[in-house]
Design a protein around this motif. Sequence first.
Motif, PDB file in Angstrom:
ATOM      1  N   LEU A  46       0.851  -1.002   0.039  1.00  0.00           N
ATOM      2  CA  LEU A  46       0.175  -0.103  -0.052  1.00  0.00           C
ATOM      3  C   LEU A  46       0.865   1.184  -0.089  1.00  0.00           C
ATOM      4  CD1 LEU A  46      -2.730  -0.939   2.437  1.00  0.00           C
ATOM      5  CD2 LEU A  46      -2.911  -0.922   0.026  1.00  0.00           C
ATOM      6  N   LEU A  47       1.896   1.096   0.694  1.00  0.00           N
ATOM      7  CA  LEU A  47       2.934   2.334   0.898  1.00  0.00           C
ATOM      8  C   LEU A  47       3.467   2.685  -0.694  1.00  0.00           C
ATOM      9  CD1 LEU A  47       4.675   4.246   2.062  1.00  0.00           C
ATOM     10  CD2 LEU A  47       6.426   2.913   2.656  1.00  0.00           C
ATOM     11  N   LEU A  48       3.879   1.435  -1.375  1.00  0.00           N
ATOM     12  CA  LEU A  48       4.564   1.662  -2.606  1.00  0.00           C
ATOM     13  C   LEU A  48       3.194   2.062  -3.703  1.00  0.00           C
ATOM     14  CD1 LEU A  48       6.356  -1.619  -3.129  1.00  0.00           C
ATOM     15  CD2 LEU A  48       7.449   0.819  -2.711  1.00  0.00           C
ATOM     16  N   PHE A  49       2.052   1.715  -3.535  1.00  0.00           N
ATOM     17  CA  PHE A  49       1.077   2.130  -4.488  1.00  0.00           C
ATOM     18  C   PHE A  49       0.868   3.575  -4.125  1.00  0.00           C
ATOM     19  CE2 PHE A  49      -1.066  -2.340  -4.213  1.00  0.00           C
ATOM     20  CZ  PHE A  49      -0.280  -2.767  -5.439  1.00  0.00           C
ATOM     21  N   SER A  50       0.901   3.794  -2.855  1.00  0.00           N
ATOM     22  CA  SER A  50       0.386   5.478  -2.576  1.00  0.00           C
ATOM     23  C   SER A  50       1.717   6.300  -3.052  1.00  0.00           C
ATOM     24  CB  SER A  50       0.539   5.634  -1.131  1.00  0.00           C
ATOM     25  OG  SER A  50       1.620   5.402  -0.418  1.00  0.00           O
ATOM     26  N   ALA A 186      -6.334  -6.170  10.354  1.00  0.00           N
ATOM     27  CA  ALA A 186      -7.462  -6.275   9.381  1.00  0.00           C
ATOM     28  C   ALA A 186      -8.113  -4.707   9.363  1.00  0.00           C
ATOM     29  CB  ALA A 186      -8.718  -7.046  10.241  1.00  0.00           C
ATOM     30  N   MET A 187      -8.003  -3.878  10.384  1.00  0.00           N
ATOM     31  CA  MET A 187      -8.591  -2.479  10.467  1.00  0.00           C
ATOM     32  C   MET A 187      -7.590  -1.708   9.814  1.00  0.00           C
ATOM     33  SD  MET A 187     -11.418  -2.894  11.850  1.00  0.00           S
ATOM     34  CE  MET A 187     -11.626  -4.641  10.948  1.00  0.00           C
ATOM     35  N   VAL A 188      -6.375  -1.678  10.144  1.00  0.00           N
ATOM     36  CA  VAL A 188      -5.453  -0.611   9.424  1.00  0.00           C
ATOM     37  C   VAL A 188      -5.281  -1.046   7.984  1.00  0.00           C
ATOM     38  CG1 VAL A 188      -3.065   0.098   9.556  1.00  0.00           C
ATOM     39  CG2 VAL A 188      -4.118  -0.444  11.717  1.00  0.00           C
ATOM     40  N   THR A 189      -5.100  -1.907   7.649  1.00  0.00           N
ATOM     41  CA  THR A 189      -5.124  -2.079   6.134  1.00  0.00           C
ATOM     42  C   THR A 189      -6.258  -2.006   5.418  1.00  0.00           C
ATOM     43  OG1 THR A 189      -5.801  -4.549   6.409  1.00  0.00           O
ATOM     44  CG2 THR A 189      -3.351  -4.155   6.451  1.00  0.00           C
ATOM     45  N   THR A 190      -7.428  -2.015   5.832  1.00  0.00           N
ATOM     46  CA  THR A 190      -8.706  -1.676   5.261  1.00  0.00           C
ATOM     47  C   THR A 190      -8.790  -0.151   5.044  1.00  0.00           C
ATOM     48  OG1 THR A 190      -9.972  -3.434   6.179  1.00  0.00           O
ATOM     49  CG2 THR A 190     -11.217  -1.561   5.497  1.00  0.00           C
ATOM     50  N   VAL A 191      -8.264   0.738   6.445  1.00  0.00           N
ATOM     51  CA  VAL A 191      -8.202   2.126   6.087  1.00  0.00           C
ATOM     52  C   VAL A 191      -7.246   2.498   4.990  1.00  0.00           C
ATOM     53  CG1 VAL A 191      -7.917   4.011   7.575  1.00  0.00           C
ATOM     54  CG2 VAL A 191      -9.230   2.529   8.530  1.00  0.00           C
ATOM     55  N   ALA A 192      -6.019   1.933   5.159  1.00  0.00           N
ATOM     56  CA  ALA A 192      -4.955   2.195   4.243  1.00  0.00           C
ATOM     57  C   ALA A 192      -5.225   1.971   2.718  1.00  0.00           C
ATOM     58  CB  ALA A 192      -3.939   1.637   4.500  1.00  0.00           C
ATOM     59  N   GLY A 193      -5.680   0.857   2.604  1.00  0.00           N
ATOM     60  CA  GLY A 193      -6.395   0.532   1.002  1.00  0.00           C
ATOM     61  C   GLY A 193      -7.357   1.413   0.709  1.00  0.00           C
ATOM     62  N   LEU A 194      -8.268   1.907   1.624  1.00  0.00           N
ATOM     63  CA  LEU A 194      -9.375   2.743   1.077  1.00  0.00           C
ATOM     64  C   LEU A 194      -8.791   4.275   0.876  1.00  0.00           C
ATOM     65  CD1 LEU A 194     -12.354   1.747   3.426  1.00  0.00           C
ATOM     66  CD2 LEU A 194     -11.932   1.627   0.826  1.00  0.00           C
ATOM     67  N   ILE A 195      -7.929   4.763   1.557  1.00  0.00           N
ATOM     68  CA  ILE A 195      -7.246   6.238   1.662  1.00  0.00           C
ATOM     69  C   ILE A 195      -6.457   6.008   0.214  1.00  0.00           C
ATOM     70  CG2 ILE A 195      -5.365   7.704   2.284  1.00  0.00           C
ATOM     71  CD1 ILE A 195      -6.174   6.941   5.057  1.00  0.00           C
ATOM     72  N   VAL A 196      -5.597   4.978  -0.045  1.00  0.00           N
ATOM     73  CA  VAL A 196      -4.790   4.922  -1.428  1.00  0.00           C
ATOM     74  C   VAL A 196      -5.641   4.992  -2.420  1.00  0.00           C
ATOM     75  CG1 VAL A 196      -3.295   3.409  -2.702  1.00  0.00           C
ATOM     76  CG2 VAL A 196      -2.937   3.436  -0.492  1.00  0.00           C
ATOM     77  N   GLY A 197      -6.876   4.334  -2.545  1.00  0.00           N
ATOM     78  CA  GLY A 197      -7.942   4.140  -3.705  1.00  0.00           C
ATOM     79  C   GLY A 197      -8.518   5.430  -3.850  1.00  0.00           C
ATOM     80  N   VAL A 198      -8.990   6.093  -2.720  1.00  0.00           N
ATOM     81  CA  VAL A 198      -9.517   7.380  -2.657  1.00  0.00           C
ATOM     82  C   VAL A 198      -8.767   8.608  -3.740  1.00  0.00           C
ATOM     83  CG1 VAL A 198     -10.582   9.342  -1.648  1.00  0.00           C
ATOM     84  CG2 VAL A 198     -11.432   7.119  -1.087  1.00  0.00           C
ATOM     85  N   ILE A 199      -7.636   8.442  -2.997  1.00  0.00           N
ATOM     86  CA  ILE A 199      -6.456   9.629  -3.691  1.00  0.00           C
ATOM     87  C   ILE A 199      -6.250   9.164  -4.924  1.00  0.00           C
ATOM     88  CG2 ILE A 199      -4.097  10.266  -3.520  1.00  0.00           C
ATOM     89  CD1 ILE A 199      -4.200   9.835  -0.502  1.00  0.00           C
ATOM     90  N   ALA A 200      -6.082   8.076  -5.491  1.00  0.00           N
ATOM     91  CA  ALA A 200      -5.752   7.603  -6.966  1.00  0.00           C
ATOM     92  C   ALA A 200      -6.994   7.948  -7.455  1.00  0.00           C
ATOM     93  CB  ALA A 200      -5.383   6.332  -6.925  1.00  0.00           C
TER      94      ALA A 200
END
Length: 234
Positions: A46-50, A186-200
Amino acid sequence: MLASICNILADITVGQATDPAVVEAVADELTLWNMAVKGGWIMIFLLLFSIVAVYIIIERAMAITKAAKEDVNFMNEVKNFVSQGKIEEAHIRCQSTDSPVARMIDKGISRIGKPLADVREAIENVGKFEVANLEKGLPMLATISSVGPMVGFLGTVLGMITAFYDMANAGGNFSIAMLSNGIYTAMVTTVAGLIVGVIAMLGYNILVAEVGKVVNKLELRTTEFMDLLNEPVE
Protein backbone atom coordinates in the motif's frame (compact mmCIF):
# COMPACT_ATOMS: atom_id res chain seq x y z
CA MET A 1 -17.90 -11.90 11.85
CA LEU A 2 -16.73 -8.44 12.92
CA ALA A 3 -19.71 -8.13 15.28
CA SER A 4 -18.75 -11.34 17.08
CA ILE A 5 -15.16 -10.17 17.44
CA CYS A 6 -16.34 -6.86 18.85
CA ASN A 7 -18.57 -8.65 21.37
CA ILE A 8 -15.66 -10.82 22.49
CA LEU A 9 -13.45 -7.79 22.93
CA ALA A 10 -16.16 -6.03 24.90
CA ASP A 11 -16.40 -8.98 27.29
CA ILE A 12 -12.66 -9.14 27.75
CA THR A 13 -12.20 -5.44 28.38
CA VAL A 14 -15.06 -5.05 30.89
CA GLY A 15 -13.71 -3.19 33.87
CA GLN A 16 -10.59 -2.06 32.00
CA ALA A 17 -11.92 0.48 29.50
CA THR A 18 -12.82 2.92 32.28
CA ASP A 19 -9.38 2.71 33.89
CA PRO A 20 -7.72 6.12 33.25
CA ALA A 21 -4.24 4.59 33.32
CA VAL A 22 -5.15 2.08 30.63
CA VAL A 23 -6.82 4.71 28.45
CA GLU A 24 -3.85 7.06 28.76
CA ALA A 25 -1.36 4.28 27.93
CA VAL A 26 -3.29 3.29 24.81
CA ALA A 27 -3.59 6.93 23.71
CA ASP A 28 0.14 7.46 24.10
CA GLU A 29 1.00 4.43 21.98
CA LEU A 30 -1.59 4.95 19.23
CA THR A 31 0.52 6.75 16.60
CA LEU A 32 0.38 6.57 12.83
CA TRP A 33 3.69 4.75 12.75
CA ASN A 34 2.54 2.13 15.26
CA MET A 35 -0.69 1.64 13.35
CA ALA A 36 1.22 1.20 10.10
CA VAL A 37 3.53 -1.35 11.70
CA LYS A 38 0.57 -3.26 13.10
CA GLY A 39 -0.84 -3.44 9.58
CA GLY A 40 1.83 -5.96 8.66
CA TRP A 41 3.53 -6.66 5.35
CA ILE A 42 0.42 -5.64 3.38
CA MET A 43 1.27 -2.03 4.27
CA ILE A 44 4.45 -2.26 2.20
CA PHE A 45 2.42 -2.75 -0.97
CA LEU A 46 0.00 0.00 0.00
CA LEU A 47 2.92 2.34 0.66
CA LEU A 48 4.38 1.59 -2.77
CA PHE A 49 0.97 2.16 -4.38
CA SER A 50 0.60 5.49 -2.61
CA ILE A 51 4.07 6.67 -3.68
CA VAL A 52 3.45 5.71 -7.31
CA ALA A 53 0.00 7.35 -7.26
CA VAL A 54 1.25 10.63 -5.80
CA TYR A 55 4.16 10.71 -8.25
CA ILE A 56 1.89 10.16 -11.25
CA ILE A 57 -0.58 12.79 -10.05
CA ILE A 58 2.08 15.44 -9.54
CA GLU A 59 4.07 14.63 -12.70
CA ARG A 60 0.99 14.47 -14.95
CA ALA A 61 -0.50 17.62 -13.43
CA MET A 62 2.68 19.52 -14.29
CA ALA A 63 2.79 18.08 -17.83
CA ILE A 64 -0.88 18.83 -18.51
CA THR A 65 -0.58 22.35 -17.10
CA LYS A 66 2.37 22.98 -19.40
CA ALA A 67 0.48 21.61 -22.40
CA ALA A 68 -2.56 23.76 -21.59
CA LYS A 69 -0.53 26.98 -21.70
CA GLU A 70 -0.84 28.80 -24.97
CA ASP A 71 0.68 31.92 -26.52
CA VAL A 72 -2.27 34.19 -27.25
CA ASN A 73 -0.45 35.63 -30.28
CA PHE A 74 0.58 32.28 -31.74
CA MET A 75 -2.37 31.61 -34.02
CA ASN A 76 -2.56 35.23 -35.15
CA GLU A 77 1.11 35.20 -36.15
CA VAL A 78 0.77 31.89 -37.97
CA LYS A 79 -2.31 33.17 -39.76
CA ASN A 80 -0.46 36.28 -40.91
CA PHE A 81 2.53 34.30 -42.15
CA VAL A 82 0.41 31.78 -44.06
CA SER A 83 -1.85 34.47 -45.51
CA GLN A 84 1.22 36.29 -46.83
CA GLY A 85 2.73 33.09 -48.21
CA LYS A 86 5.57 33.11 -45.67
CA ILE A 87 5.48 29.37 -45.05
CA GLU A 88 9.05 29.13 -43.81
CA GLU A 89 8.47 31.89 -41.25
CA ALA A 90 5.34 30.12 -40.04
CA HIS A 91 7.30 26.89 -39.79
CA ILE A 92 10.02 28.58 -37.72
CA ARG A 93 7.41 30.18 -35.47
CA CYS A 94 5.90 26.77 -34.74
CA GLN A 95 9.24 25.16 -34.00
CA SER A 96 10.11 27.93 -31.55
CA THR A 97 6.99 27.15 -29.50
CA ASP A 98 7.02 24.09 -27.25
CA SER A 99 3.35 23.10 -27.13
CA PRO A 100 1.06 20.42 -28.59
CA VAL A 101 -0.79 23.05 -30.61
CA ALA A 102 2.41 24.30 -32.20
CA ARG A 103 3.53 20.80 -33.14
CA MET A 104 0.16 20.03 -34.70
CA ILE A 105 0.06 23.25 -36.69
CA ASP A 106 3.67 22.73 -37.77
CA LYS A 107 2.71 19.35 -39.24
CA GLY A 108 -0.18 20.99 -41.03
CA ILE A 109 2.08 23.68 -42.47
CA SER A 110 4.45 21.02 -43.77
CA ARG A 111 1.50 19.54 -45.71
CA ILE A 112 0.33 22.79 -47.30
CA GLY A 113 -0.31 22.24 -50.99
CA LYS A 114 -1.72 18.77 -50.53
CA PRO A 115 -5.45 17.94 -50.34
CA LEU A 116 -7.15 19.33 -47.25
CA ALA A 117 -8.14 15.83 -46.17
CA ASP A 118 -4.47 14.82 -46.09
CA VAL A 119 -3.59 17.95 -44.13
CA ARG A 120 -6.29 17.29 -41.54
CA GLU A 121 -5.27 13.66 -41.22
CA ALA A 122 -1.64 14.61 -40.63
CA ILE A 123 -2.66 17.12 -37.95
CA GLU A 124 -4.97 14.63 -36.25
CA ASN A 125 -2.25 11.98 -36.18
CA VAL A 126 0.05 14.37 -34.35
CA GLY A 127 -2.83 15.29 -32.05
CA LYS A 128 -3.40 11.65 -31.15
CA PHE A 129 0.27 11.27 -30.31
CA GLU A 130 0.17 14.39 -28.12
CA VAL A 131 -2.93 13.21 -26.27
CA ALA A 132 -1.36 9.79 -25.72
CA ASN A 133 1.64 11.51 -24.14
CA LEU A 134 -0.64 13.50 -21.85
CA GLU A 135 -2.47 10.33 -20.77
CA LYS A 136 0.76 8.51 -19.96
CA GLY A 137 0.52 7.02 -16.47
CA LEU A 138 -3.24 7.45 -16.16
CA PRO A 139 -4.00 3.74 -16.74
CA MET A 140 -1.61 2.90 -13.90
CA LEU A 141 -3.36 5.45 -11.69
CA ALA A 142 -6.73 3.91 -12.50
CA THR A 143 -5.35 0.47 -11.68
CA ILE A 144 -4.08 1.64 -8.30
CA SER A 145 -7.46 3.18 -7.51
CA SER A 146 -9.02 -0.27 -7.95
CA VAL A 147 -6.26 -2.53 -6.63
CA GLY A 148 -5.45 -0.43 -3.55
CA PRO A 149 -8.76 -1.11 -1.72
CA MET A 150 -8.64 -4.76 -2.82
CA VAL A 151 -5.19 -5.18 -1.26
CA GLY A 152 -6.54 -3.50 1.88
CA PHE A 153 -9.43 -5.95 2.00
CA LEU A 154 -6.96 -8.79 1.54
CA GLY A 155 -5.24 -7.55 4.68
CA THR A 156 -8.63 -7.52 6.40
CA VAL A 157 -9.22 -11.18 5.56
CA LEU A 158 -5.71 -12.17 6.60
CA GLY A 159 -6.12 -10.28 9.86
CA MET A 160 -9.40 -12.01 10.64
CA ILE A 161 -7.86 -15.38 9.84
CA THR A 162 -5.00 -14.60 12.22
CA ALA A 163 -7.40 -13.52 14.96
CA PHE A 164 -9.54 -16.66 14.67
CA TYR A 165 -6.46 -18.85 14.49
CA ASP A 166 -5.17 -17.35 17.73
CA MET A 167 -8.57 -17.83 19.33
CA ALA A 168 -8.73 -21.47 18.27
CA ASN A 169 -5.27 -22.23 19.61
CA ALA A 170 -5.91 -20.45 22.92
CA GLY A 171 -9.10 -22.34 23.60
CA GLY A 172 -11.07 -20.62 26.34
CA ASN A 173 -8.05 -18.81 27.79
CA PHE A 174 -7.59 -16.21 25.09
CA SER A 175 -7.02 -12.53 25.86
CA ILE A 176 -7.17 -9.27 24.00
CA ALA A 177 -3.41 -9.40 23.48
CA MET A 178 -3.79 -12.60 21.47
CA LEU A 179 -6.33 -11.00 19.15
CA SER A 180 -4.70 -7.60 18.77
CA ASN A 181 -2.32 -8.46 15.93
CA GLY A 182 -5.01 -9.91 13.69
CA ILE A 183 -7.50 -7.16 14.41
CA TYR A 184 -4.90 -4.42 13.88
CA THR A 185 -3.97 -5.94 10.54
CA ALA A 186 -7.62 -6.17 9.51
CA MET A 187 -8.60 -2.62 10.44
CA VAL A 188 -5.42 -0.75 9.52
CA THR A 189 -5.04 -2.32 6.08
CA THR A 190 -8.69 -1.62 5.29
CA VAL A 191 -8.31 2.06 6.11
CA ALA A 192 -4.98 2.35 4.29
CA GLY A 193 -6.32 0.62 1.19
CA LEU A 194 -9.35 2.90 1.06
CA ILE A 195 -7.17 6.00 1.48
CA VAL A 196 -4.91 4.93 -1.38
CA GLY A 197 -7.93 4.15 -3.56
CA VAL A 198 -9.63 7.48 -2.86
CA ILE A 199 -6.49 9.51 -3.58
CA ALA A 200 -5.79 7.61 -6.80
CA MET A 201 -9.40 7.85 -8.00
CA LEU A 202 -9.68 11.56 -7.30
CA GLY A 203 -6.36 12.21 -9.02
CA TYR A 204 -7.36 10.11 -12.02
CA ASN A 205 -10.71 11.85 -12.50
CA ILE A 206 -9.21 15.31 -12.17
CA LEU A 207 -6.39 14.55 -14.61
CA VAL A 208 -8.79 13.01 -17.15
CA ALA A 209 -10.93 16.15 -16.98
CA GLU A 210 -7.87 18.35 -17.54
CA VAL A 211 -6.76 16.23 -20.50
CA GLY A 212 -10.24 16.65 -21.95
CA LYS A 213 -9.87 20.43 -21.79
CA VAL A 214 -6.56 20.23 -23.66
CA VAL A 215 -8.14 17.97 -26.30
CA ASN A 216 -10.92 20.51 -26.84
CA LYS A 217 -8.33 23.23 -27.31
CA LEU A 218 -6.40 21.11 -29.83
CA GLU A 219 -9.57 20.48 -31.82
CA LEU A 220 -10.41 24.18 -31.81
CA ARG A 221 -6.96 25.17 -33.10
CA THR A 222 -7.13 22.46 -35.76
CA THR A 223 -10.41 23.88 -36.99
CA GLU A 224 -8.96 27.39 -37.05
CA PHE A 225 -6.00 26.24 -39.10
CA MET A 226 -8.15 24.32 -41.58
CA ASP A 227 -10.32 27.41 -42.01
CA LEU A 228 -7.15 29.40 -42.60
CA LEU A 229 -6.16 27.13 -45.47
CA ASN A 230 -9.45 27.89 -47.20
CA GLU A 231 -8.62 31.59 -47.26
CA PRO A 232 -6.88 33.00 -50.32
CA VAL A 233 -3.15 33.61 -50.05
CA GLU A 234 -2.15 37.26 -50.56
